[in-house]
Each structure stands twice: as structure tokens, then as C-alpha cells.
Design a protein around this motif. Structure first.
Motif, PDB file in Angstrom:
ATOM      1  N   ARG A 151       0.771  -1.320  -0.173  1.00  0.00           N
ATOM      2  CA  ARG A 151      -0.057   0.272  -0.100  1.00  0.00           C
ATOM      3  C   ARG A 151       0.750   1.232  -0.103  1.00  0.00           C
ATOM      4  NH1 ARG A 151      -4.032  -1.825  -1.967  1.00  0.00           N
ATOM      5  NH2 ARG A 151      -6.017  -2.720  -0.689  1.00  0.00           N
ATOM      6  N   TRP A 152       1.818   1.197   0.822  1.00  0.00           N
ATOM      7  CA  TRP A 152       2.803   2.664   0.931  1.00  0.00           C
ATOM      8  C   TRP A 152       3.527   2.703  -0.492  1.00  0.00           C
ATOM      9  CZ3 TRP A 152       1.648   5.607   4.295  1.00  0.00           C
ATOM     10  CH2 TRP A 152       1.285   5.492   5.750  1.00  0.00           C
ATOM     11  N   ALA A 153       4.057   1.499  -1.049  1.00  0.00           N
ATOM     12  CA  ALA A 153       4.707   1.536  -2.178  1.00  0.00           C
ATOM     13  C   ALA A 153       3.638   1.979  -3.403  1.00  0.00           C
ATOM     14  CB  ALA A 153       5.232   0.200  -2.542  1.00  0.00           C
ATOM     15  N   GLN A 154       2.318   1.529  -3.436  1.00  0.00           N
ATOM     16  CA  GLN A 154       1.285   2.124  -4.453  1.00  0.00           C
ATOM     17  C   GLN A 154       1.067   3.561  -4.392  1.00  0.00           C
ATOM     18  OE1 GLN A 154      -1.991  -0.477  -3.258  1.00  0.00           O
ATOM     19  NE2 GLN A 154      -1.146  -2.185  -4.502  1.00  0.00           N
ATOM     20  N   ALA A 155       1.090   4.114  -2.928  1.00  0.00           N
ATOM     21  CA  ALA A 155       0.864   5.472  -2.646  1.00  0.00           C
ATOM     22  C   ALA A 155       1.947   6.213  -3.247  1.00  0.00           C
ATOM     23  CB  ALA A 155       0.685   5.736  -1.246  1.00  0.00           C
ATOM     24  N   THR A 156       3.162   5.750  -2.882  1.00  0.00           N
ATOM     25  CA  THR A 156       4.249   6.586  -3.473  1.00  0.00           C
ATOM     26  C   THR A 156       4.383   6.595  -4.904  1.00  0.00           C
ATOM     27  OG1 THR A 156       5.630   5.747  -1.463  1.00  0.00           O
ATOM     28  CG2 THR A 156       7.055   6.558  -3.159  1.00  0.00           C
ATOM     29  N   THR A 157       4.177   5.432  -5.849  1.00  0.00           N
ATOM     30  CA  THR A 157       4.241   5.519  -7.159  1.00  0.00           C
ATOM     31  C   THR A 157       3.062   6.561  -7.554  1.00  0.00           C
ATOM     32  OG1 THR A 157       4.888   3.101  -6.992  1.00  0.00           O
ATOM     33  CG2 THR A 157       3.894   4.116  -8.850  1.00  0.00           C
ATOM     34  N   VAL A 158       1.785   6.623  -7.228  1.00  0.00           N
ATOM     35  CA  VAL A 158       0.848   7.103  -7.650  1.00  0.00           C
ATOM     36  C   VAL A 158       1.139   8.944  -7.462  1.00  0.00           C
ATOM     37  CG1 VAL A 158      -1.544   8.280  -7.460  1.00  0.00           C
ATOM     38  CG2 VAL A 158      -1.032   5.748  -7.314  1.00  0.00           C
ATOM     39  N   LEU A 159       1.828   9.182  -6.314  1.00  0.00           N
ATOM     40  CA  LEU A 159       2.422  10.513  -5.851  1.00  0.00           C
ATOM     41  C   LEU A 159       3.696  11.011  -6.849  1.00  0.00           C
ATOM     42  CD1 LEU A 159       2.460  10.796  -2.167  1.00  0.00           C
ATOM     43  CD2 LEU A 159       0.564  11.572  -3.631  1.00  0.00           C
TER      44      LEU A 159
END
Length: 199
Positions: A151-159
Motif C-alpha cells: 500500500r505504501w509503495a502504491q501510494a508513493t508511485t501514484v504521488l
């Protein structure tokens, strides 16, 4: 290069520099200079949030590895206990065989050994079951940390996508890219909140 060593630019550093330069020069971006300032500010905020999310992704991945290692240790300890249990079972079987074959005057000694091995096996089984339960719990914690890491990695990628859209919006002055930038930023923060809530 800094005094302490090499400085490596992150994927969003150039976008921030570019946005800041545009804001300082007062270039009229999409909708005017004030909008350029907004994009620059948004990019800086999103980059900061993205750095925090990236740190959390790394921390949860490290925790997952640590917990998986703890599970492996407990499984090994449980396996050792089961081997010990098997050894006691073999000795109990030998005592039971001897009990059936020896003369009556020697039977009480072997009967006592049979009972002793039964008691020892019960204690060993309790210890092995406890270790297996601990291993299962560590496995569950590791899986939970890996889920949160994703989830953190997905959030970072989207940002990071949001920051890239910000840079392109400043260069092309396209309103739809600007809206996409804001949309991806909000989505990234939302995914980060989901990560924080273990969703």
C-alpha cells in the motif's frame, strides 16, 4: 556532490526545481502566474508526503522480513521439539516391548519408564505446539506488514506520477494535465491513508 558524499537526485527533484524556477520567474502557466505558484507549492507538498510514504514502505518491508525470519526460527525450534518427541516415542516403544518380554519381577521398572516417557512426551508436545502457534503468528504479522508495504509503495508511485504530471503541466500549460496532477495527488494520499489504517 555534498561534503558527506554523493547526492543522488530523486525522481521528483528535477520537477520541484523546474516548478520553483517557473514560480520565481513569474511565468504565466496554465491560468496565470498564481496557478504556476500553486502547482509549485503542490509539487513540493506532494514530494514531501511521497518521501514519508517511501520511508514507511521501506520500514514495513524490513519489518516483514524480520517477522518472517522470526517465524522460521520458531518453526525450526518446533521441528527440534518434534524430533525430541519422536525420540521419546521410540524409547517408550522399546520400554513397552521390554515390558511384554521380561520376567514379572522386572516389569514394574519398565512400566515406570513407559509412564515417564508418556509424561515427557506430553510436555514436549505442549512446547512444540506453542512454538508452532508462535511461528504462525509471526507469519501472519509478516503478511500484514507486506500488505501494508505494498500500500505504501502504491501510494508513493501514484504521488510520483502526480509530480510528473505537474512538470508536464507546467511545460505544456494543459489544463487537463493539471487536473490529472491534482487527482493523482489526492488518490496517492488516499492510498497512503489506507496504508496507515492497514486497509
Amino acid at each position: 556532490m555534498s561534503e558527506g558524499g554523493f547526492h543522488v537526485h530523486g525522481p521528483h527533484d528535477h520537477a520541484i526545481e523546474h516548478a520553483t524556477e517557473h514560480a520565481a520567474e513569474g511565468h504565466h502557466g496554465v491560468g496565470g502566474g498564481s496557478l504556476t505558484n500553486q502547482v509549485a507549492m503542490f509539487t513540493a507538498v506532494i514530494a514531501t508526503v511521497g518521501a514519508i510514504f517511501s520511508y514507511m514502505a521501506g520500514a514495513t518491508q524490513a519489518n516483514a522480513g524480520l517477522y518472517k525470519n522470526n517465524a522460521a526460527i520458531k518453526k525450526t525450534e518446533a521441528s527440534n521439539q518434534w524430533n525430541f518427541y519422536q525420540s521419546k516415542s521410540s524409547k517408550q516403544n522399546m520400554s513397552e516391548l521390554a515390558l511384554a518380554l521380561v520376567s514379572e519381577d522386572r516389569k514394574p521398572g519398565y512400566a515406570k519408564e513407559v509412564e515417564r516417557y508418556k509424561g515427557e512426551k506430553a510436555e514436549i508436545k505442549l512446547a512444540a505446539d506453542k512454538l508452532e502457534a508462535e511461528a504462525t503468528e509471526w507469519d501472519h504479522q509478516s503478511e500484514a506488514q507486506m500488505h501494508q508495504h505494498h500500500r505504501w509503495a502504491q501510494a508513493t508511485t501514484v504521488l510520483q506520477v502526480s509530480i510528473a504530471l505537474a512538470a508536464i503541466a507546467l511545460l505544456t500549460k494543459k489544463r487537463w494535465l493539471e487536473m490529472g496532477m491534482f487527482g493523482m495527488g489526492v488518490l496517492g494520499v488516499g492510498i497512503g491513508i489506507a496504508a496507515a489504517l492497514h486497509l
